[in-house]
Enzyme design. Structure first.
Site, PDB file in Angstrom:
ATOM      1  N   ASN A  27     -13.262  -8.574  -4.018  1.00 55.97           N
ATOM      2  CA  ASN A  27     -12.633  -8.053  -2.798  1.00 55.97           C
ATOM      3  C   ASN A  27     -13.182  -6.641  -2.506  1.00 55.97           C
ATOM      4  OD1 ASN A  27     -10.757  -6.578  -1.157  1.00 55.97           O
ATOM      5  ND2 ASN A  27      -9.264  -8.196  -1.485  1.00 55.97           N
ATOM      6  N   ASP A  87      -4.542  -7.950  -9.816  1.00 52.68           N
ATOM      7  CA  ASP A  87      -3.947  -9.029  -9.036  1.00 52.68           C
ATOM      8  C   ASP A  87      -2.832  -8.398  -8.228  1.00 52.68           C
ATOM      9  OD1 ASP A  87      -4.353 -11.927  -8.572  1.00 52.68           O
ATOM     10  OD2 ASP A  87      -2.187 -11.921  -8.846  1.00 52.68           O
ATOM     11  N   SER A  88      -2.850  -8.670  -6.952  1.00 56.42           N
ATOM     12  CA  SER A  88      -1.932  -7.950  -6.070  1.00 56.42           C
ATOM     13  C   SER A  88      -1.509  -8.852  -4.928  1.00 56.42           C
ATOM     14  CB  SER A  88      -2.615  -6.683  -5.540  1.00 56.42           C
ATOM     15  OG  SER A  88      -3.910  -6.985  -5.055  1.00 56.42           O
ATOM     16  N   PHE A 171      -7.553  -3.031   4.520  1.00 54.24           N
ATOM     17  CA  PHE A 171      -7.982  -4.439   4.480  1.00 54.24           C
ATOM     18  C   PHE A 171      -6.749  -5.333   4.410  1.00 54.24           C
ATOM     19  CE2 PHE A 171      -7.447  -3.225   0.085  1.00 54.24           C
ATOM     20  CZ  PHE A 171      -6.999  -4.359  -0.560  1.00 54.24           C
ATOM     21  N   GLY A 172      -6.971  -6.630   4.401  1.00 54.18           N
ATOM     22  CA  GLY A 172      -5.875  -7.597   4.212  1.00 54.18           C
ATOM     23  C   GLY A 172      -4.716  -7.370   5.179  1.00 54.18           C
ATOM     24  N   TYR A 173      -3.526  -7.265   4.607  1.00 53.34           N
ATOM     25  CA  TYR A 173      -2.293  -7.163   5.397  1.00 53.34           C
ATOM     26  C   TYR A 173      -1.953  -5.726   5.805  1.00 53.34           C
ATOM     27  CZ  TYR A 173      -1.456 -11.943   3.671  1.00 53.34           C
ATOM     28  OH  TYR A 173      -1.561 -13.280   3.376  1.00 53.34           O
ATOM     29  N   LYS A 194      -3.227   6.348   2.365  1.00 48.56           N
ATOM     30  CA  LYS A 194      -2.764   5.057   1.827  1.00 48.56           C
ATOM     31  C   LYS A 194      -2.662   5.136   0.305  1.00 48.56           C
ATOM     32  CE  LYS A 194      -3.868   0.237   0.968  1.00 48.56           C
ATOM     33  NZ  LYS A 194      -4.812  -0.866   1.016  1.00 48.56           N
ATOM     34  N   HIS A 199       0.716   0.745  -3.785  1.00 49.98           N
ATOM     35  CA  HIS A 199       0.862  -0.002  -5.035  1.00 49.98           C
ATOM     36  C   HIS A 199      -0.352   0.223  -5.931  1.00 49.98           C
ATOM     37  CE1 HIS A 199      -1.218  -2.114  -1.919  1.00 49.98           C
ATOM     38  NE2 HIS A 199      -1.538  -3.169  -2.666  1.00 49.98           N
ATOM     39  N   ARG A 200      -1.564   0.149  -5.350  1.00 50.93           N
ATOM     40  CA  ARG A 200      -2.782   0.283  -6.159  1.00 50.93           C
ATOM     41  C   ARG A 200      -2.980   1.731  -6.605  1.00 50.93           C
ATOM     42  NH1 ARG A 200      -5.395  -2.372  -3.061  1.00 50.93           N
ATOM     43  NH2 ARG A 200      -4.878  -4.325  -4.084  1.00 50.93           N
TER      44      ARG A 200
HETATM   45  P1  ITT Z   1     -10.073 -10.788  -6.530  1.00 53.95           P
HETATM   46  O1  ITT Z   1      -9.194 -11.877  -7.108  1.00 53.95           O
HETATM   47  O2  ITT Z   1     -11.539 -11.085  -6.666  1.00 53.95           O
HETATM   48  O3  ITT Z   1      -9.697  -9.426  -7.036  1.00 53.95           O
HETATM   49  P2  ITT Z   1      -8.590 -11.335  -4.101  1.00 53.95           P
HETATM   50  O4  ITT Z   1      -8.642 -10.755  -2.712  1.00 53.95           O
HETATM   51  O5  ITT Z   1      -8.584 -12.842  -4.195  1.00 53.95           O
HETATM   52  O6  ITT Z   1      -9.824 -10.733  -4.929  1.00 53.95           O
HETATM   53  P3  ITT Z   1      -5.935 -11.300  -5.171  1.00 53.95           P
HETATM   54  O7  ITT Z   1      -5.980 -12.689  -5.670  1.00 53.95           O
HETATM   55  O8  ITT Z   1      -5.293 -10.249  -6.038  1.00 53.95           O
HETATM   56  O9  ITT Z   1      -7.376 -10.731  -4.850  1.00 53.95           O
HETATM   57  O10 ITT Z   1      -5.222 -11.340  -3.756  1.00 53.95           O
HETATM   58  C1  ITT Z   1      -4.672 -10.185  -3.243  1.00 53.95           C
HETATM   59  C2  ITT Z   1      -4.436 -10.326  -1.765  1.00 53.95           C
HETATM   60  O11 ITT Z   1      -3.254  -9.586  -1.422  1.00 53.95           O
HETATM   61  C3  ITT Z   1      -5.565  -9.687  -0.990  1.00 53.95           C
HETATM   62  O12 ITT Z   1      -6.581 -10.599  -0.684  1.00 53.95           O
HETATM   63  C4  ITT Z   1      -4.830  -9.176   0.233  1.00 53.95           C
HETATM   64  O13 ITT Z   1      -4.657 -10.215   1.108  1.00 53.95           O
HETATM   65  C5  ITT Z   1      -3.469  -8.790  -0.311  1.00 53.95           C
HETATM   66  N1  ITT Z   1      -3.470  -7.373  -0.677  1.00 53.95           N
HETATM   67  C6  ITT Z   1      -3.436  -6.843  -1.923  1.00 53.95           C
HETATM   68  N2  ITT Z   1      -3.506  -5.506  -1.885  1.00 53.95           N
HETATM   69  C7  ITT Z   1      -3.574  -5.180  -0.584  1.00 53.95           C
HETATM   70  C8  ITT Z   1      -3.684  -3.958   0.105  1.00 53.95           C
HETATM   71  O14 ITT Z   1      -3.775  -2.806  -0.540  1.00 53.95           O
HETATM   72  N3  ITT Z   1      -3.740  -3.990   1.433  1.00 53.95           N
HETATM   73  C9  ITT Z   1      -3.670  -5.153   2.100  1.00 53.95           C
HETATM   74  N4  ITT Z   1      -3.594  -6.355   1.545  1.00 53.95           N
HETATM   75  C10 ITT Z   1      -3.550  -6.376   0.202  1.00 53.95           C
END
Ligand code: ITT
Length: 217
Positions: A27, A87-88, A171-173, A194, A199-200
């Site tokens: 990611n 894992d998040s 990124f993501g949400y 951020k 959390h991270r």
């Molecule tokens: P890896 O397993 O390779 O690390 P991944 O994206 O599949 O990559 P996860 O299985 O941990 O990782 O999924 C975490 C998801 O949760 C991630 O793809 C986002 O959609 C969301 N997420 C986690 N942390 C986030 C953040 O800081 N901001 C926004 N979305 C987040």
């Protein structure tokens, strides 16, 4: 599955103290954040694209802890490097913790983040503001080159889900997550802001503290 060991030059590792750590994630958003967050460790961070291709593991765990450990063990045994995995995910109270560990796969692995966020917003359409509480969770696991997990750290960021996506950072949400006490989403904050709340960011502070105890540095 064939294992290979990648130990040359400064990637050399001992089983007691890490001299470099593989950031075991595909990611790009996480990689960018960890490159900043782990600067205080003053340690070489290796990325997966610097290694011969390693297929992604199947994330079969039902908790963030299980999946973080699973990924750290998996990449450590295949790379021969100390490996950290995160894992998040986003847990929404009204949805009983969903999408949770399935955050990356919510709405299908091929769904874009616009689609995933739309799905979340649709599910919360009939809720009041007080029913939109949520949290981001990050669990970091560090495995030594034999695959033994040596350290776990975690961080939680409470907040709520906005009415609509806002902002283009992160990124993501991030565009739909309002950290508690703020009226701007993570998508409207720069990296530094951020990370001071996230959390991270919290998991990384704990990770660095535990690493210092662990290495005696
Ligand atoms: P890896 O397993 O390779 O690390 P991944 O994206 O599949 O990559 P996860 O299985 O941990 O990782 O999924 C975490 C998801 O949760 C991630 O793809 C986002 O959609 C969301 N997420 C986690 N942390 C986030 C953040 O800081 N901001 C926004 N979305 C987040």
């Amino acid at each position: 599955m064939a294992m290979f060991f990648y130990r040359i030059g400064h990637f050399m590792t001992s089983s007691n103290i890490p001299k470099s750590i593989l950031i075991a994630t595909g990611n790009k958003g996480k990689i960018r954040e960890f490159e900043q967050l782990l600067l205080p460790l003053n340690i070489l961070l290796v990325k997966l694209d610097e290694l011969p291709f390693i297929a992604e593991p199947e994330e079969t765990g039902t908790t963030f802890h299980d999946n973080a450990k699973l990924k750290a063990e998996y990449y450590a045994t295949r790379s021969g490097l100390w490996s950290m995995a995160d894992d998040s995910g986003l847990e929404i109270d009204h949805l009983k913790g969903a999408p949770g560990v399935l955050s990356a796969r919510y709405g299908g692995a091929d769904a874009s983040y616009s689609e995933k966020m739309r799905l979340v917003l649709d599910k919360l359409a009939s809720t009041t503001e007080s029913e939109r509480s949520a949290q981001f969770v990050s669990v970091i696991a560090l495995a030594d080159p034999s695959g033994t997990v040596r350290l776990i750290a975690e961080g939680v960021c409470r907040g709520s889900i906005a009415d609509a996506p806002r902002g283009t950072h992160g990124f993501g949400y991030d565009p739909i997550f309002l950290p508690a006490g703020f009226d701007r989403t993570f998508g409207e904050m720069n990296d530094e802001e951020k990370q001071s709340l996230s959390h991270r960011g919290k998991a990384s502070i704990q990770f660095i503290r535990k690493m210092s105890d662990f290495t005696g540095v």
